[in-house]
Design a protein around this motif. Structure first.
Motif, short mmCIF file in Angstrom:
data_model
loop_
_atom_site.label_atom_id
_atom_site.label_comp_id
_atom_site.label_asym_id
_atom_site.label_seq_id
_atom_site.Cartn_x
_atom_site.Cartn_y
_atom_site.Cartn_z
N LYS A 1 0.83 -1.21 0.00
CA LYS A 1 0.00 0.00 0.00
C LYS A 1 0.86 1.25 0.00
CE LYS A 1 -3.86 2.28 2.37
NZ LYS A 1 -3.28 3.62 2.20
N TRP A 2 1.94 1.25 0.76
CA TRP A 2 2.82 2.42 0.83
C TRP A 2 3.41 2.74 -0.54
CZ3 TRP A 2 8.05 3.66 0.28
CH2 TRP A 2 8.47 4.85 0.90
N LEU A 3 3.85 1.70 -1.25
CA LEU A 3 4.40 1.91 -2.59
C LEU A 3 3.33 2.41 -3.55
CD1 LEU A 3 6.65 -1.27 -2.86
CD2 LEU A 3 7.47 1.09 -2.91
N THR A 4 2.13 1.84 -3.44
CA THR A 4 1.03 2.28 -4.30
C THR A 4 0.69 3.74 -4.02
OG1 THR A 4 0.14 0.02 -4.31
CG2 THR A 4 -1.34 1.79 -5.00
N ASP A 5 0.67 4.12 -2.76
CA ASP A 5 0.37 5.51 -2.40
C ASP A 5 1.48 6.46 -2.86
OD1 ASP A 5 -1.96 4.69 -1.21
OD2 ASP A 5 -1.18 4.74 0.84
N LYS A 6 2.68 5.95 -3.03
CA LYS A 6 3.79 6.77 -3.51
C LYS A 6 3.78 6.94 -5.03
CE LYS A 6 6.07 7.89 0.24
NZ LYS A 6 6.28 9.31 0.63
N GLY A 7 2.86 6.24 -5.69
CA GLY A 7 2.73 6.41 -7.14
C GLY A 7 3.37 5.32 -7.97
N TYR A 8 3.67 4.20 -7.37
CA TYR A 8 4.22 3.08 -8.13
C TYR A 8 3.10 2.17 -8.61
CZ TYR A 8 8.75 4.51 -6.29
OH TYR A 8 9.87 5.24 -5.98
N SER A 9 3.30 1.60 -9.78
CA SER A 9 2.38 0.62 -10.34
C SER A 9 2.85 -0.75 -9.87
CB SER A 9 2.38 0.72 -11.87
OG SER A 9 1.42 -0.15 -12.43
N VAL A 10 2.22 -1.26 -8.81
CA VAL A 10 2.76 -2.41 -8.08
C VAL A 10 2.10 -3.71 -8.50
CG1 VAL A 10 3.15 -3.40 -5.78
CG2 VAL A 10 3.26 -0.92 -6.11
N PHE A 11 2.95 -4.69 -8.79
CA PHE A 11 2.52 -6.07 -9.05
C PHE A 11 3.23 -6.98 -8.05
CE2 PHE A 11 1.91 -3.85 -12.95
CZ PHE A 11 0.90 -4.47 -13.67
N ILE A 12 2.58 -8.08 -7.70
CA ILE A 12 3.23 -9.04 -6.79
C ILE A 12 2.86 -10.45 -7.20
CG2 ILE A 12 1.41 -9.25 -5.03
CD1 ILE A 12 3.67 -8.96 -2.91
N ILE A 13 3.80 -11.37 -6.99
CA ILE A 13 3.56 -12.79 -7.25
C ILE A 13 2.96 -13.42 -6.00
CG2 ILE A 13 4.68 -15.03 -7.60
CD1 ILE A 13 6.72 -13.63 -9.38
N SER A 14 1.91 -14.20 -6.19
CA SER A 14 1.36 -15.04 -5.13
C SER A 14 1.63 -16.49 -5.52
CB SER A 14 -0.14 -14.80 -4.96
OG SER A 14 -0.70 -15.70 -4.02
N TRP A 15 2.51 -17.14 -4.77
CA TRP A 15 2.92 -18.51 -5.09
C TRP A 15 1.84 -19.50 -4.65
CZ3 TRP A 15 7.26 -18.89 -7.98
CH2 TRP A 15 8.20 -17.85 -7.90
N ARG A 16 1.66 -20.53 -5.42
CA ARG A 16 0.72 -21.59 -5.05
C ARG A 16 1.28 -22.43 -3.91
NH1 ARG A 16 -1.37 -26.36 -9.18
NH2 ARG A 16 -2.68 -27.51 -7.69
N ASN A 17 0.40 -22.84 -3.02
CA ASN A 17 0.77 -23.77 -1.95
C ASN A 17 0.71 -25.17 -2.54
OD1 ASN A 17 1.33 -24.90 0.52
ND2 ASN A 17 -0.36 -23.92 1.60
N PRO A 18 1.85 -25.81 -2.80
CA PRO A 18 1.86 -27.00 -3.67
C PRO A 18 1.29 -28.25 -3.00
CG PRO A 18 4.06 -26.55 -2.87
CD PRO A 18 3.21 -25.39 -2.43
N ASP A 19 0.86 -29.18 -3.85
CA ASP A 19 0.44 -30.50 -3.39
C ASP A 19 1.36 -31.55 -4.01
OD1 ASP A 19 -0.40 -30.88 -6.05
OD2 ASP A 19 -2.45 -30.24 -5.59
N ALA A 20 1.06 -32.81 -3.78
CA ALA A 20 1.94 -33.89 -4.21
C ALA A 20 2.10 -33.95 -5.73
CB ALA A 20 1.43 -35.23 -3.68
N SER A 21 1.09 -33.46 -6.47
CA SER A 21 1.17 -33.51 -7.93
C SER A 21 2.26 -32.60 -8.48
CB SER A 21 -0.18 -33.12 -8.54
OG SER A 21 -0.46 -31.74 -8.32
N MET A 22 2.76 -31.67 -7.66
CA MET A 22 3.76 -30.71 -8.11
C MET A 22 5.17 -31.10 -7.66
SD MET A 22 1.49 -27.36 -7.10
CE MET A 22 2.62 -26.12 -7.76
N ALA A 23 5.35 -32.33 -7.22
CA ALA A 23 6.61 -32.77 -6.61
C ALA A 23 7.82 -32.52 -7.49
CB ALA A 23 6.52 -34.26 -6.27
N ASP A 24 7.68 -32.63 -8.81
CA ASP A 24 8.83 -32.55 -9.71
C ASP A 24 9.16 -31.14 -10.17
OD1 ASP A 24 9.23 -35.28 -9.56
OD2 ASP A 24 7.87 -35.70 -11.24
N LEU A 25 8.42 -30.14 -9.71
CA LEU A 25 8.76 -28.76 -10.07
C LEU A 25 10.04 -28.34 -9.36
CD1 LEU A 25 5.33 -26.85 -10.02
CD2 LEU A 25 6.52 -27.88 -11.96
#
Length: 593
Positions: A272-296
């Motif tokens: 929020k602070w960066l957004t209020d300062k005028g930055y166009s902010v993006f962020i990655i939200s990582w998936r909470n993995p399950d067993a099917s993702m073991a090989d990533l």
């Protein structure tokens, strides 16, 4: 007399009730342990061999043991003499030993004013000092094994503190008398609440998890999810200013925790602070993995994570160049991504990069190295091969052990001895909202970084078919460290200045791994050090640095805005070519196991 008898009867009844419940839980617990088939060794930390070396050392050098015993005896004699003088009315008696200035276990006045508890406290502290000295003495054990021995000695000492036992904790005794033992009944109810009878696992509650919900009172900064694949969601935040800096800002958080440590509540949200300062902010939200993702593995985390996010941010905004921020392991992945882009002669799409408490050189990586050696990794590999991931609670417990007095024993006392419910605290909610780690990625990370320190060896680590060389990263970098960080020690973070070849600025913040980063200017807390020079030795940097009161965010903003281009019309999520999928904080962040 009748009233006293009634109180005693009530206390006895409460005690009988608690004992009956305890026997039932103990039976269920041991049944669950018998049902669980584990192929792991009974000594998963492989400390047994080192303990044998300790025994052999003092067997071969009995004079050393006698010397240590005599020192302890002399300390005890001083304590006995002081206690005798105080019993005779002498009020001018210096203690034989006092707690460390930052030790909050003995703050209750009874530890100072009551002679019995004062004696117990000092006896414990003297014994703890003696045990630590005895471990330090063992010369045949050194390096990693010595560090492990000292660490687990500290764990034992902290576990045996008199504050952790009801009969030697004056606060618990006082509560027990005043409540007629109801605190113990309520405490045992809390034990039952935290015990999972199905799995046989026990998790100490640190806060009231029902008080928080991502999107409602944490991770609540308005925004939209614009992109999703099997590993990430990409969030763009809604602007709060009419104009924004031309270059968008992509934040890469760690995947061993949820991203909203940077967006806990409006008052301390970096997002929020960066957004209020005028930055166009993006962020990655990582998936909470399950067993099917073991090989990533880490290549997949780069391809599906940082590289995909960079492409999507450029597509959403129409910009050819963006700025990036990496936090902790997210910063390590970002550094790998920058090296990958440099090798492809494609680093021009990144204008500058900020690294928050990030390590790329793991030669002095702090206490977490205690848990990384060939034998422990073999055990972990076996466990992850069975499940396909490392359970988030395992990593969380590891971090908690680094500060056991604050993150384990204080809650044991509060929840189970005093019978109180944990206080609702957003930071501790986030701390308990842990994530799994895929087998392939976590194994590669520990092997390449912690065990072999390969990332700083040019062209040794290969990701997506590209050998990585951090010295090819020649864009401007802002490198932030935290003074008391026990996860990424500041001198280890400083080594990033050796790795990257472009213009760089190093800044040291007060406090630790979390509070050293999440410290808004409005809080008016801590301090930070600045030095425009970047000498090779971190001590030389600190000697020439100037301390400034308060947050470092404004200093970073001054640096970042100069590299973010002119102001343009604010970008509304969804107005570009990427359609809105859902409101922030998205779906991935809400997955709990």
């Amino acid at each position: 007399m009748s009233e006293d008898k009634s109180d005693l009867d009530q206390f006895s009844e409460n005690l009988r009730e608690m004992t009956a419940e305890f026997h039932k839980m103990a039976h269920d617990f041991f049944e669950a342990q018998n049902d669980q088939k584990s192929d792991l060794e009974s000594d998963p930390m492989h400390i047994g061999e080192t303990l044998i070396e300790l025994s052999k050392y003092y067997t071969a050098h009995p004079e050393k043991l006698i010397e240590k015993q005599m020192t302890l005896w002399q300390d005890y004699m001083t304590l006995w003499q002081n206690a005798s003088r105080k019993m005779l009315g002498d009020t001018d008696v210096e203690p034989a030993i006092t707690p460390a200035a930052d030790d909050r276990r003995f703050t209750d006045q009874e530890w100072q004013e009551n002679q019995t508890f004062d004696f117990i406290k000092q006896s414990y502290l003297l014994t703890a000092r003696w045990l630590n000295d005895a471990v330090d003495e063992i010369h045949p054990v050194s390096g990693h094994e010595k560090d492990k021995l000292k660490f687990f000695t500290r764990q034992f000492i902290e576990a045996m503190s008199p504050t952790n036992f009801a009969l030697t904790n004056p606060e618990v005794l006082r509560e027990t008398v005043e409540s007629k033992g109801q605190n113990l009944i309520k405490g045992f109810e809390n034990v039952l609440r935290d015990y999972d009878a199905e799995t046989g696992k026990f998790t100490v509650s640190m806060t009231d998890n029902m008080k928080f919900e991502p999107g409602r009172n944490v991770a609540a900064t308005p925004g939209k999810v614009l992109y999703r694949n099997e590993l990430i969601e990409l969030i763009q935040y809604t602007p709060t200013t009419e104009k924004q800096y031309k270059k968008p800002l992509l934040i890469v958080p760690p995947w061993i925790n949820k991203f909203y440590i940077l967006d806990l509540r409006p008052q301390n949200s970096l997002v929020k602070w960066l957004t209020d300062k005028g930055y166009s902010v993006f962020i990655i939200s990582w998936r909470n993995p399950d067993a099917s993702m073991a090989d990533l593995d880490m290549s997949d985390y780069m391809r599906l994570g940082t590289l995909s996010a960079i492409d999507q941010v450029k597509q959403a905004t129409g910009e050819k160049q963006i700025n990036t921020v990496g936090y902790c392991i997210g910063g390590t992945m970002l550094s790998c991504t920058l090296a990958h882009l440099a090798a492809k002669d494609d680093l021009g799409q990144i204008g500058c990069s900020t690294f928050l408490v990030t390590q790329t050189d793991f030669s002095e990586a702090g206490e977490l190295t205690i848990f990384v050696d060939e034998k422990q990794l073999a055990d972990m590999e076996q466990m992850m091969a069975r499940d396909g991931f490392l359970d988030g609670r395992t990593m969380s417990n590891t971090f908690n052990m680094l500060r056991a007095n604050d993150l384990i024993w204080s809650f044991v006392i509060n929840n189970y001895m005093k019978g109180k419910d944990p206080f609702p605290f957003d930071l501790l909610y986030w701390n308990g909202d842990n994530t799994r780690l895929t087998r392939a990625c976590h194994s590669q990370y520990l092997q390449e970084m912690y065990l072999n320190n390969n990332l700083v060896k040019p062209n040794t680590v290969v990701m997506n078919g590209t050998p990585l060389d951090l010295t090819k990263v020649d864009i401007p970098t802002y490198i932030q460290a935290a003074e008391t960080d026990h996860i990424c020690p500041w001198k280890s973070v400083y080594k990033n200045t050796w790795s990257f070849s472009g213009p760089k600025k190093f800044m040291l913040a007060g406090s630790g791994h979390i509070a050293g980063v999440v410290n808004p200017p409005s809080a008016k807390k801590y301090n930070h050090w600045q030095n425009e020079d970047v000498p090779h030795d971190p001590e030389d940097w600190l000697a020439g640095a100037t301390s400034h009161v308060g947050s470092w965010w404004e200093d970073w903003h001054k640096w970042l805005r100069s590299k973010s281009g002119a102001k343009v019309a604010a970008r509304i999520p969804g107005d570009g070519p990427l359609d809105v999928i859902e409101d922030a904080p998205g779906s991935y962040v809400k997955v709990r196991y």
